[in-house]
Design a protein around this motif. Structure first.
Motif, PDB file in Angstrom:
ATOM      1  N   LEU A 172      -9.530  16.492   1.476  1.00  0.00           N
ATOM      2  CA  LEU A 172      -8.373  16.326   2.360  1.00  0.00           C
ATOM      3  C   LEU A 172      -7.816  17.674   2.812  1.00  0.00           C
ATOM      4  CD1 LEU A 172      -6.539  13.435   0.451  1.00  0.00           C
ATOM      5  CD2 LEU A 172      -8.157  13.258   2.352  1.00  0.00           C
ATOM      6  N   GLY A 173      -8.612  18.708   2.664  1.00  0.00           N
ATOM      7  CA  GLY A 173      -8.169  20.053   3.015  1.00  0.00           C
ATOM      8  C   GLY A 173      -7.760  20.204   4.469  1.00  0.00           C
ATOM      9  N   ALA A 174      -8.360  19.434   5.360  1.00  0.00           N
ATOM     10  CA  ALA A 174      -8.026  19.529   6.780  1.00  0.00           C
ATOM     11  C   ALA A 174      -6.747  18.767   7.121  1.00  0.00           C
ATOM     12  CB  ALA A 174      -9.186  18.992   7.626  1.00  0.00           C
ATOM     13  N   TRP A 175      -6.293  17.947   6.196  1.00  0.00           N
ATOM     14  CA  TRP A 175      -5.062  17.187   6.441  1.00  0.00           C
ATOM     15  C   TRP A 175      -3.859  18.107   6.300  1.00  0.00           C
ATOM     16  CZ3 TRP A 175      -4.401  11.552   4.582  1.00  0.00           C
ATOM     17  CH2 TRP A 175      -5.537  10.803   4.870  1.00  0.00           C
ATOM     18  N   ASP A 176      -2.838  17.805   7.059  1.00  0.00           N
ATOM     19  CA  ASP A 176      -1.565  18.481   6.902  1.00  0.00           C
ATOM     20  C   ASP A 176      -0.950  18.017   5.573  1.00  0.00           C
ATOM     21  OD1 ASP A 176       1.589  18.309   7.389  1.00  0.00           O
ATOM     22  OD2 ASP A 176       0.760  19.919   8.627  1.00  0.00           O
ATOM     23  N   ARG A 177      -0.296  18.909   4.856  1.00  0.00           N
ATOM     24  CA  ARG A 177       0.294  18.552   3.557  1.00  0.00           C
ATOM     25  C   ARG A 177       1.296  17.406   3.680  1.00  0.00           C
ATOM     26  NH1 ARG A 177      -0.531  21.846  -1.371  1.00  0.00           N
ATOM     27  NH2 ARG A 177      -2.333  23.045  -0.734  1.00  0.00           N
ATOM     28  N   THR A 178       1.993  17.335   4.806  1.00  0.00           N
ATOM     29  CA  THR A 178       2.958  16.234   4.979  1.00  0.00           C
ATOM     30  C   THR A 178       2.228  14.890   5.107  1.00  0.00           C
ATOM     31  OG1 THR A 178       3.073  16.638   7.369  1.00  0.00           O
ATOM     32  CG2 THR A 178       4.776  17.668   5.998  1.00  0.00           C
ATOM     33  N   GLU A 179       1.004  14.915   5.668  1.00  0.00           N
ATOM     34  CA  GLU A 179       0.212  13.678   5.748  1.00  0.00           C
ATOM     35  C   GLU A 179      -0.232  13.234   4.354  1.00  0.00           C
ATOM     36  OE1 GLU A 179      -2.036  13.892  10.048  1.00  0.00           O
ATOM     37  OE2 GLU A 179      -2.808  15.161   8.426  1.00  0.00           O
ATOM     38  N   VAL A 180      -0.625  14.188   3.523  1.00  0.00           N
ATOM     39  CA  VAL A 180      -1.027  13.862   2.153  1.00  0.00           C
ATOM     40  C   VAL A 180       0.179  13.287   1.405  1.00  0.00           C
ATOM     41  CG1 VAL A 180      -1.887  14.789  -0.043  1.00  0.00           C
ATOM     42  CG2 VAL A 180      -2.842  15.606   2.130  1.00  0.00           C
ATOM     43  N   ALA A 181       1.331  13.912   1.574  1.00  0.00           N
ATOM     44  CA  ALA A 181       2.549  13.423   0.919  1.00  0.00           C
ATOM     45  C   ALA A 181       2.908  12.028   1.430  1.00  0.00           C
ATOM     46  CB  ALA A 181       3.706  14.394   1.154  1.00  0.00           C
ATOM     47  N   GLU A 182       2.745  11.799   2.714  1.00  0.00           N
ATOM     48  CA  GLU A 182       3.052  10.482   3.292  1.00  0.00           C
ATOM     49  C   GLU A 182       2.090   9.421   2.766  1.00  0.00           C
ATOM     50  OE1 GLU A 182       5.011   7.629   5.877  1.00  0.00           O
ATOM     51  OE2 GLU A 182       5.548   9.389   4.692  1.00  0.00           O
ATOM     52  N   LEU A 183       0.815   9.759   2.651  1.00  0.00           N
ATOM     53  CA  LEU A 183      -0.151   8.820   2.091  1.00  0.00           C
ATOM     54  C   LEU A 183       0.232   8.475   0.657  1.00  0.00           C
ATOM     55  CD1 LEU A 183      -2.767   7.193   2.154  1.00  0.00           C
ATOM     56  CD2 LEU A 183      -3.998   9.301   1.556  1.00  0.00           C
ATOM     57  N   ALA A 184       0.570   9.480  -0.140  1.00  0.00           N
ATOM     58  CA  ALA A 184       0.983   9.239  -1.527  1.00  0.00           C
ATOM     59  C   ALA A 184       2.234   8.364  -1.568  1.00  0.00           C
ATOM     60  CB  ALA A 184       1.232  10.563  -2.245  1.00  0.00           C
ATOM     61  N   ARG A 185       3.192   8.627  -0.687  1.00  0.00           N
ATOM     62  CA  ARG A 185       4.422   7.830  -0.644  1.00  0.00           C
ATOM     63  C   ARG A 185       4.121   6.381  -0.291  1.00  0.00           C
ATOM     64  NH1 ARG A 185       7.865   5.505   2.514  1.00  0.00           N
ATOM     65  NH2 ARG A 185       6.795   6.039   4.431  1.00  0.00           N
ATOM     66  N   LEU A 186       3.271   6.164   0.709  1.00  0.00           N
ATOM     67  CA  LEU A 186       2.940   4.803   1.127  1.00  0.00           C
ATOM     68  C   LEU A 186       2.142   4.052   0.057  1.00  0.00           C
ATOM     69  CD1 LEU A 186       2.065   5.454   4.875  1.00  0.00           C
ATOM     70  CD2 LEU A 186       4.056   4.199   3.988  1.00  0.00           C
ATOM     71  N   LEU A 187       1.221   4.734  -0.610  1.00  0.00           N
ATOM     72  CA  LEU A 187       0.477   4.094  -1.695  1.00  0.00           C
ATOM     73  C   LEU A 187       1.416   3.732  -2.845  1.00  0.00           C
ATOM     74  CD1 LEU A 187      -2.810   6.192  -1.718  1.00  0.00           C
ATOM     75  CD2 LEU A 187      -2.567   3.778  -1.097  1.00  0.00           C
ATOM     76  N   HIS A 188       2.369   4.614  -3.139  1.00  0.00           N
ATOM     77  CA  HIS A 188       3.364   4.315  -4.176  1.00  0.00           C
ATOM     78  C   HIS A 188       4.185   3.086  -3.794  1.00  0.00           C
ATOM     79  CE1 HIS A 188       6.229   4.997  -7.390  1.00  0.00           C
ATOM     80  NE2 HIS A 188       7.192   4.919  -6.507  1.00  0.00           N
ATOM     81  N   GLN A 189       4.592   3.035  -2.547  1.00  0.00           N
ATOM     82  CA  GLN A 189       5.359   1.884  -2.058  1.00  0.00           C
ATOM     83  C   GLN A 189       4.526   0.608  -2.171  1.00  0.00           C
ATOM     84  OE1 GLN A 189       7.157   2.693   1.745  1.00  0.00           O
ATOM     85  NE2 GLN A 189       7.388   0.525   2.224  1.00  0.00           N
ATOM     86  N   LEU A 190       3.258   0.673  -1.816  1.00  0.00           N
ATOM     87  CA  LEU A 190       2.361  -0.469  -1.930  1.00  0.00           C
ATOM     88  C   LEU A 190       2.232  -0.899  -3.392  1.00  0.00           C
ATOM     89  CD1 LEU A 190       0.258  -2.436  -0.652  1.00  0.00           C
ATOM     90  CD2 LEU A 190      -1.441  -0.637  -1.053  1.00  0.00           C
ATOM     91  N   ASN A 191       2.022   0.059  -4.288  1.00  0.00           N
ATOM     92  CA  ASN A 191       1.891  -0.265  -5.711  1.00  0.00           C
ATOM     93  C   ASN A 191       3.158  -0.895  -6.266  1.00  0.00           C
ATOM     94  OD1 ASN A 191      -0.775   0.523  -6.139  1.00  0.00           O
ATOM     95  ND2 ASN A 191      -0.188   2.661  -6.366  1.00  0.00           N
ATOM     96  N   LEU A 192       4.313  -0.395  -5.873  1.00  0.00           N
ATOM     97  CA  LEU A 192       5.577  -0.999  -6.324  1.00  0.00           C
ATOM     98  C   LEU A 192       5.686  -2.430  -5.830  1.00  0.00           C
ATOM     99  CD1 LEU A 192       8.214   1.849  -5.880  1.00  0.00           C
ATOM    100  CD2 LEU A 192       7.273   0.937  -8.014  1.00  0.00           C
ATOM    101  N   GLY A 193       5.307  -2.658  -4.582  1.00  0.00           N
ATOM    102  CA  GLY A 193       5.359  -4.009  -4.017  1.00  0.00           C
ATOM    103  C   GLY A 193       4.410  -4.964  -4.717  1.00  0.00           C
ATOM    104  N   MET A 194       3.272  -4.450  -5.176  1.00  0.00           N
ATOM    105  CA  MET A 194       2.276  -5.285  -5.858  1.00  0.00           C
ATOM    106  C   MET A 194       2.722  -5.642  -7.275  1.00  0.00           C
ATOM    107  SD  MET A 194      -0.331  -5.762  -3.868  1.00  0.00           S
ATOM    108  CE  MET A 194      -1.302  -5.096  -2.557  1.00  0.00           C
ATOM    109  N   GLU A 195       3.625  -4.857  -7.860  1.00  0.00           N
ATOM    110  CA  GLU A 195       4.108  -5.128  -9.218  1.00  0.00           C
ATOM    111  C   GLU A 195       4.980  -6.376  -9.271  1.00  0.00           C
ATOM    112  OE1 GLU A 195       6.047  -1.799 -11.058  1.00  0.00           O
ATOM    113  OE2 GLU A 195       4.284  -0.533 -10.810  1.00  0.00           O
ATOM    114  N   LYS A 196       5.571  -6.724  -8.155  1.00  0.00           N
ATOM    115  CA  LYS A 196       6.520  -7.851  -8.127  1.00  0.00           C
ATOM    116  C   LYS A 196       5.832  -9.180  -8.220  1.00  0.00           C
ATOM    117  CE  LYS A 196       9.762  -5.145  -5.538  1.00  0.00           C
ATOM    118  NZ  LYS A 196      10.377  -4.865  -4.315  1.00  0.00           N
TER     119      LYS A 196
END
Length: 167
Positions: A143-167
């Motif tokens: 993911l070296g070519a990705w902007d760091r904010t894109e990596v952070a956004e992907l991590a944030r969205l995956l976290h949000q997805l995982n939290l939603g799946m816990e319910k």
């Protein structure tokens, strides 16, 4: 076959059209399902590789337990089972196998003498962290070519997805 966002795919070098979504099915959710299917298939294979690097006899599903124990420290087996989403019998079997490999140890829970806390052994921690660092380095390369904010956004969205799946 991996399809692109337009619903087209490639099967054996031949372009194929996907079936059009039925009424009430939104293309975004079909695209999400398709991409998650590919992602999860790759993640399962990747976890198997990582588990074997920690120890050749470690089950692929146990890698996630190592991650949890490394990040959260001592845990009860029931907490681990709930977090991973498996039954007590499955968790017991996995923990027993990891204990036999010398990766984890159990100790009595001071808060409840009937319960046990599970934690990484020194050997388990050293092995796991070496593999995790190699995995992190791989993500940095891929993911070296990705902007760091894109990596952070992907991590944030995956976290949000995982939290939603816990319910």
């Amino acid at each position: 076959m991996h399809e692109d966002v337009n619903g087209e795919g490639n099967l054996g070098g031949q372009r194929v059209e996907s079936t059009t979504p039925g009424p009430g099915v939104e293309r975004e959710f079909l695209a999400l399902e398709r991409e998650l299917t590919v992602f999860l298939r790759r993640a399962r294979a990747n976890s198997g590789e990582m588990a074997r690097e920690v120890h050749p006899d470690l089950e692929p599903s146990a890698y996630g337990l190592l991650v949890r124990l490394d990040e959260c420290g001592r845990q009860r087996a029931t907490e681990l089972a709930a977090y991973i989403g498996v039954g007590k019998a499955t968790m017991s079997r996995q923990l027993r196998a990891m204990e036999e490999l010398g990766l984890i140890a159990r100790e009595p829970d001071p808060a409840d003498g009937r319960a046990w806390l599970v934690h990484l052994t020194d050997e388990g921690s050293v092995r796991f962290r070496a593999v995790r660092e190699a995995r992190r380095a791989r993500y940095v390369r891929e993911l070296g070519a990705w902007d760091r904010t894109e990596v952070a956004e992907l991590a944030r969205l995956l976290h949000q997805l995982n939290l939603g799946m816990e319910k």
